[in-house]
Design a protein around this motif. Structure first.
Motif, mmCIF file in Angstrom:
data_model
loop_
_atom_site.group_PDB
_atom_site.id
_atom_site.type_symbol
_atom_site.label_atom_id
_atom_site.label_comp_id
_atom_site.label_asym_id
_atom_site.label_seq_id
_atom_site.Cartn_x
_atom_site.Cartn_y
_atom_site.Cartn_z
ATOM 1 N N TRP A 299 0.844 -1.195 0.000
ATOM 2 C CA TRP A 299 0.000 0.000 0.000
ATOM 3 C C TRP A 299 0.879 1.244 0.000
ATOM 4 O O TRP A 299 1.839 1.345 0.783
ATOM 5 C CB TRP A 299 -0.917 0.006 1.220
ATOM 6 C CG TRP A 299 -2.203 -0.746 0.949
ATOM 7 C CD1 TRP A 299 -2.591 -1.309 -0.218
ATOM 8 C CD2 TRP A 299 -3.238 -1.014 1.894
ATOM 9 N NE1 TRP A 299 -3.805 -1.900 -0.080
ATOM 10 C CE2 TRP A 299 -4.244 -1.743 1.213
ATOM 11 C CE3 TRP A 299 -3.428 -0.712 3.242
ATOM 12 C CZ2 TRP A 299 -5.417 -2.176 1.829
ATOM 13 C CZ3 TRP A 299 -4.583 -1.132 3.856
ATOM 14 C CH2 TRP A 299 -5.584 -1.854 3.160
ATOM 15 N N GLN A 505 -8.026 2.832 1.841
ATOM 16 C CA GLN A 505 -7.601 1.524 2.313
ATOM 17 C C GLN A 505 -8.781 0.723 2.856
ATOM 18 O O GLN A 505 -8.909 -0.485 2.593
ATOM 19 C CB GLN A 505 -6.527 1.689 3.382
ATOM 20 C CG GLN A 505 -5.223 2.286 2.878
ATOM 21 C CD GLN A 505 -4.258 2.622 4.000
ATOM 22 O OE1 GLN A 505 -4.627 2.588 5.177
ATOM 23 N NE2 GLN A 505 -3.034 2.976 3.643
ATOM 24 N N ASN A 541 -5.655 1.539 -6.494
ATOM 25 C CA ASN A 541 -5.571 0.137 -6.888
ATOM 26 C C ASN A 541 -5.366 -0.051 -8.389
ATOM 27 O O ASN A 541 -5.498 -1.170 -8.882
ATOM 28 C CB ASN A 541 -6.850 -0.599 -6.459
ATOM 29 C CG ASN A 541 -7.020 -0.635 -4.957
ATOM 30 O OD1 ASN A 541 -6.398 -1.438 -4.270
ATOM 31 N ND2 ASN A 541 -7.861 0.252 -4.437
#
Length: 1328
Positions: A299, A505, A541
């Motif tokens: 991430w 997230q 993403n």
């Protein structure tokens, strides 16, 4: 000075009301419920705090002696504004002299309450900042160190009580100056704000360890009571002066401000709570924790870092595909283009606006993003360009005109944010309205802006050595999302960079997003779910977003389904509206395959009524590959971002959560499970689980944020990193929304971290599933019960015909009338709707809402199609619509007002106060207009000295007197359809016939005094004779409309209901109707065996009664007036003998009726004013009534007007239905009628008895149509009445203007609506 003082006090009270409304953040409790899953929050487990977000939670509970939750910047700001406004006021009238003590003034009037404007220490206290408040880089928080800091920091913000007292000599000197004056000075004392402070101070139990030794502030008279009777003990004031001070403190006459206190609230009837209302009985709920937010190694540390990664690693990967209005790809934005163009925008913002020495935009400044809804690519580039430049973007809608709905509030937001630059696209810039010189004008309420086009061809290329500074996410503001409140004001919700990243997230974890997935986005990409999924989380993403513009959805509602099939998209973001329109259009589309979808996000899943669209969509498309577990409703709010979302699962056997709740219980804020068979139920679906890393609870919306019970609905509050942090520039409102500390019933805090109010009302069900039943903004509290606007809208749209409302455009809101909220419904009707269709639909809506929600509608207004103010996406702008309604600028084409069904707290009658002094008169003149407007007619007690009203009190006595004095005088003449006389009655004929009916009632019916008798007659002479026969026998008559022979199935049950409700002991009718009541058709509709004894009056006895009944008391019952209301409710009004005689007397005076007059009546004689004119007035006044049954006009529409012309009638009464028959049936026959000698020039008054809505267009058409036949336009008027006051206004005698020249009378009347003329002498007209 008098006005200024009054205005200042009123402003402060208004500010107090606003503060109380704002301090509870939508203070309307509703409901909370939890089905038994106890995922409690242990004391040792708290909300997760990451090292990068530690400072987000520094706003904890203050450890001072005052609870920080009750400190309000809003109240302080309102008080300061009121004081500033008060100071600017100037003296309007001279003041009477009034002595007062300056010592008392300095102690009370100049008292300053404790400071309530400062925020928590890290916001406003300089000392708190200097004590080393830990930042995000310092890791986890040392709790003991923080509490110690909070204790010391809170003492710096303590304000002592008022200390404006002075020494004795100074006080005496000032006192002497005041006593020497004969009037007050030219400036008034500031308004007293201590009253509000002392009355509304709240005592809260503090937790142990959080209090310090500190002098409590003194409120009200507390400080004076500690001194020598209001004078300091140490003062050197003499005893005489002190005695004088005490005398002045207790003046004999009340203070001047008391003259301005209106007792209006005391006059209102207090609503008593329902003793049978449901109450919450469950245990106190527990806070619910979401799943732990996992940490993935790859991430990115910030969203800008994610863009840099994908822009350099996968530059050719598609990021965003835009569509044109034909559904074809218009532009494909790759991650490489997004990265390079965003850098280009960032460089130009920072270096090409202004000069090098004074740049227009610096890091941290706010910049507006103005892009159309069909250009998401340009908006996305500008948004990330601002993030790279560390500039705060404020996405707003494109202003189409200078007078857009809500545009001024958007301008206020931009001004408060200090926005001076607006980023836009080339096409949008060209489409903005421009002045003749080509410049973009300044929109109303907007600051002056520099419009900057972000197309690459207009931008400079950044140098090779320039690179944006990309750092880890911190607590700097990332962007500001605008939010429109219930009152129309626009607020800016600030979202920090750490909250932005954490939210992405959490969405990635909850939705299971993976790289290179395709998502179809139908939502607005500038805010809410469309922004979070389609612009932010997708970049994190490296997802591919297919953006469907709203313009394409209007042309092709199936476009988003087609793109799902074309691109084999895994995720789609839609609203229930899009699912509904896809259902309507799916028949034209074949080869649909939705098996690729693993998640269909329903953005408005928080709307309880979205479940119907979800179920219908699943039923239709389940055969086309759609799985049940794919539909994922979510709940969100601008303040808390995503609140909950249903997770996609692979288990198709697990049904979604849903519950059937009693709507009656929900109005009291209580959860009660009900069955689907009932109408008044609300079926709700779950919106999934709490977001990862978040804690949720439900608190009471009113007052202290206390946890709800398990069977009680409340406002959902969330504690998480991924939420908004504040309303920009509004610290007071921020504390009330973003810094809420829920407490248990004992007052103990649930958590040391602040919660955020979501504005959603709901509960937590089995398995931790979240259910939402409404929103705070849509809540309407009517008579203590809570109704949701969405529920009312759903009920109205479900009324047949369902397509009556144009494109479902309907608005529901509440207005305040007599200190309570009243429901108003405004809808756009279809262009082809007739007036009759409109009012039939409105009547059905009122009935549906009354039966399902048990609440009355104050006003239902219909406007032409496409006339209500719109939002940028085409919806109705609710606050602007409400404002137009309040201003009277809505211009509806049809209105149905029903105040009698909802205004139940009418004020009590005012009593005249004796001995009104000069001061009261002066003050009364100053505050004129505060009282209820009222008007009264002539006094009946001072007139009619020579009339029979002095001799006879009852109508039965008047008829006997007329039968003796004028036996051959004709009272009634009945006409048939050919215009000839079918029957007539003289005074003595009516008297003798009434005697025979009285004998029949006593001998055949065996009735006694006071028995009720139903009179089922057609309009005619028999009805009149039967009525007076009942009076002669002492019975109480009830007139009932007979059943229609061709429609017995629907009309006979109403007859049966009136007979049963009135408890009639007997039923009188004609022989023909008697057979009809016992026919086979009647037996199929009702139980004919349940009829009371039926008497046929066609065969009357020839005997006379031994004596005629005379009432012993004028207040005894004369007759019952039954009618069916607009909402379908049967209502009966009791009319006493005294009221009946007074009613007839007032009509006689108003219409100047006497025996030589002739009046034509074409009305239904069964209730209200129509019955009184048909049956009663001729007997009382002695005039001849020419009776024309309205049913005869169906065969001969000219019957009524021919009779008026033939008998040279000056006064006539009709109904709207009669007027409509004449207008439609005789519209093309005016010339032939004129040739037949029809002349209406003698008509002085033509009164429409309006027992329904005012039909303006009909009366205007009638007047214009028959103007050529001599009808004067001023002759047509409308009576005005209600159920309990049958006639408030009635037309006075018409006066010809041509005959008033010698009297110098001038007419300046220009009526655009049917006037109701003047009030009755008997009744009082009260305007509310």
């Amino acid at each position: 000075m008098l006005q200024a003082g009054n205005i200042g006090v009123c402003d402060i009270r208004d500010a107090a009301v606003r503060e109380r409304a704002a301090s509870t953040a939508g203070n309307r409790p509703l409901f909370y419920f939890r089905f038994g899953v106890d995922q409690a929050l242990p004391p040792e487990r708290r909300a997760p705090v990451t090292p990068s977000s530690a400072s987000r939670y520094h706003r904890r509970r203050s450890s001072g002696s005052r609870d920080e939750r009750y400190r309000s910047d809003v109240h302080t700001e309102a008080v300061q504004a009121a004081l500033a406004k008060h100071k600017e006021r100037k003296m309007a009238v001279p003041m009477p002299s009034k002595r007062r003590s300056l010592v008392v003034q300095t102690s009370m009037d100049a008292y300053t309450p404790p400071d309530t404007s400062s925020g928590s220490e890290d916001e406003g206290s300089v000392q708190g900042d200097s004590q080393g408040t830990p930042t995000s880089s310092q890791g986890s928080i040392n709790m003991e160190h923080w509490i110690s800091q909070a204790i010391h920091g809170s003492t710096t913000s303590t304000t002592s009580s008022s200390s404006t007292q002075s020494g004795g000599s100074g006080a005496a000197h000032r006192l002497a100056d005041v006593m020497a004056q004969t009037h007050l000075e030219n400036h008034s004392a500031p308004p007293d704000v201590t009253t509000y402070t002392s009355e509304h101070s709240i005592q809260v139990e503090r937790p142990q360890g959080s209090t310090t030794s500190r002098t409590a502030p003194k409120y009200g008279n507390a400080e004076l009571m500690e001194t020598g009777d209001g004078v300091p003990v140490s003062s050197r004031v003499s005893a005489k002066i002190q005695q004088l001070v005490n005398t002045l403190k207790r003046p004999k006459r009340p203070p001047l401000r008391e003259f301005f206190v209106d007792d209006f609230e005391e006059l209102l009837e207090v609503q008593q709570p329902d003793p049978n209302q449901p109450k919450p009985e469950g245990a106190q709920m527990l806070a619910m924790r979401g799943e732990q937010l996992g940490v993935v190694t790859n991430w990115p540390p910030s969203l800008e870092a994610a863009l840099q990664r994908w822009g350099t690693i996968s530059p050719k990967a598609p990021c965003l595909t835009t569509m044109d209005t034909n559904g074809k790809p218009l532009y494909i934005l790759t991650y490489g283009k997004l990265w390079t163009r965003s850098m280009k925008v960032a460089y130009n913002i920072l270096h090409k606006l202004g000069t090098k020495q004074e740049p227009m935009v610096r890091p941290g400044d706010r910049v507006a993003l103005v892009f159309p809804n069909n250009d998401p690519a340009a908006s996305m580039v500008a948004f990330y360009g601002c993030l790279l430049a560390e500039v705060v973007p404020v996405p707003i809608e494109v202003p189409l005109t200078r007078k857009d709905a809500g545009s001024q509030q958007i301008g206020f937001l931009l001004g408060s944010c200090g926005v001076t630059v607006a980023l836009t696209s080339d096409a949008c810039h060209k489409g903005l309205p421009k002045s003749p010189t080509g410049e973009i004008p300044q929109f109303k309420g907007w600051p002056k802006l520099l419009w900057f086009v972000t197309e690459s061809k207009h931008l400079s290329k950044p140098p090779r050595d320039w690179f944006p500074h990309i750092k880890d996410a911190n607590n700097d503001t990332a962007y500001i999302e605008y939010k429109t409140c219930k009152d129309g004001s626009v607020l800016g919700v600030t979202v920090t960079r750490i909250a932005l990243l954490t939210h992405c997230q959490a969405l990635t974890q909850a939705c299971g997003y993976t790289e290179a997935e395709t998502i179809v986005n139908v939502l607005d990409f500038k805010k809410d779910v469309g922004l979070w999924h389609g612009i932010l989380t997708s970049v994190m993403n490296m997802m591919h977003v297919i953006s469907i513009p709203y313009s394409l959805m209007k042309v092709n509602p199936l476009s988003w389904i087609q793109k799902v099939c074309q691109y084999k998209a895994k995720v789609a973001c839609v609203k229930s509206r899009d699912m509904h329109w896809a259902l309507v259009a799916h028949r034209d589309q074949r080869d649909i395959n939705l098996s690729s979808l693993r998640m269909l996000i329903v953005a408005d899943g928080a709307n309880p009524w979205s479940i119907s669209s979800c179920d219908a969509f699943l039923n239709v498309f389940q055969s086309k590959g759609l799985r049940q577990e794919v539909i994922c409703p979510c709940a969100s709010s601008p303040e808390a971002l995503t609140v909950a979302i249903r997770r996609p699962t692979d288990d198709s056997n697990q049904p979604p959560g849903r519950g059937v709740l009693s709507m009656h219980g929900l109005t009291y804020g209580v959860i009660r499970v009900d069955s689907e068979e009932k109408l008044s139920v609300l079926t709700v679906q779950d919106v999934g689980l709490v977001m990862p890393g978040a804690i949720m609870c439900s608190v009471k919306p009113d007052g202290v944020p206390q946890l709800c019970r398990t069977d009680e609905v409340g406002e959902l509050c969330m504690c998480a990193v991924a939420t908004g942090t504040s309303y920009y520039g509004l610290s007071g409102m921020t504390k009330n929304t973003f810094e809420v500390f829920p407490v248990t019933s004992s007052g103990a805090p649930v958590s040391e971290y602040p919660f955020v109010r979501t504005g959603l009302l709901g509960f937590v069900g089995p398995g931790g599933l979240v259910f939402v039943v409404g929103k705070m903004d849509g809540l309407m509290v009517v008579s203590g019960r809570r109704h949701n606007a969405d529920d009312i809208v759903a009920t109205a749209l479900a009324v047949e015909p369902m397509k009556f409302v144009y494109r479902g455009r309907i608005a529901v809101f509440s207005v305040t009338v007599l200190h309570d909220e009243r429901i108003v419904i405004v809808a756009e009707q279809r262009p082809d709707s007739t007036e009759e269709d409109s009012f039939q639909w409105m009547s059905r809506v009122l009935q549906a809402i009354d039966s399902i929600h048990q609440v009355g509608v104050y006003c239902l207004a219909l406007v032409p199609a496409n006339t209500l103010p719109k939002t940028p996406l085409g919806g109705i702008h609710l606050s602007e619509t409400k404002q137009l309604f309040l201003e009277g600028s809505l211009h509806p084409c049809n209105v149905l007002m029903c105040p009698h069904t909802c205004v139940t707290n009418l004020p009590k009658p005012r009593q005249k106060q004796p001995e009104i002094g000069p001061a009261s008169v002066m003050v009364g003149n100053l505050v004129s207009g505060k009282r209820i407007a009222q008007a009264s007619g002539r006094d009946l007690g001072q007139i009619e000295d020579n009339d029979q009203a002095r001799k006879f009190l009852f109508l039965s006595e008047v008829l006997q007197w007329r039968a003796q004095t004028t036996p051959d005088h004709v009272l009634y003449t009945l006409l048939n359809c050919r215009g000839t006389i079918a029957n007539s009655l003289t005074c003595v004929q009516l008297h003798k016939r009434a005697e025979k009916i009285a004998v029949m009632l006593m001998e055949r019916g065996h009735l006694q005094d006071g028995d009720h008798v139903a009179l089922v007659y057609p309009p005619g002479i028999d009805l009149i004779a039967a009525f007076y026969g009942c009076l002669y026998a002492g019975c109480v008559p009830i007139t009932v409309r007979p059943p229609h022979p061709q429609n017995i199935a629907t009309t006979l049950p109403t007859v049966k209901m009136i007979v049963e409700v009135s408890r009639s002991a007997c039923l009188m009718t004609t022989q023909l109707i008697c057979k009809l009541l016992r026919s086979r058709e009647a037996a199929a509709a009702v139980d004919v065996r349940a009829w009371p004894p039926i008497l046929d009056t066609d065969d009357l006895p020839k005997k006379r009664p031994a004596q005629i009944y005379k009432p012993s008391n004028p207040d005894t019952l004369a007759y019952l007036d039954f009618s069916v209301s607009t909402t379908g409710m049967l209502a009966g009004v009791k009319m006493s003998h005294a009221a009946t005689s007074a009613f007839c007397r007032s009509i006689k005076l108003q219409c100047e009726l006497y025996p030589s007059r002739e009046v034509a009546i074409c009305l239904d004689p069964y209730c209200g004013l129509g019955f009184v004119l048909w049956c009663l007035c001729s007997v009382y006044s002695g005039h001849q009534s020419i009776l024309i049954p309205p049913a005869e006009l169906e065969t001969n529409p000219a019957l009524w007007l021919l009779a008026v012309s033939q008998y040279k009638v000056r006064d006539t009464f009709c109904s709207y239905s009669v007027m409509e028959l004449c207008t439609k049936g005789l519209g093309s026959q005016t010339e032939s009628l004129k040739a037949r000698g029809l002349d209406l020039s003698r008509v002085r008054t033509c009164v429409v008895v309006a027992e329904e809505r005012p039909r303006i267009a009909l009366t205007q058409s009638f007047s214009k149509l028959f103007k050529d036949l001599g009808l004067h336009p001023r002759a047509v008027s409308t009576s005005f009445g209600c159920r309990v006051n049958l006639a408030i206004c009635l037309q006075v005698s018409f006066l010809d203007a041509s005959k008033c020249v010698s009297q110098r009378v001038t007419f300046k009347d220009r009526h655009t609506v049917p006037h109701c003329s003047t009030r009755f002498p008997l009744l009082m007209l009260t305007h509310i």
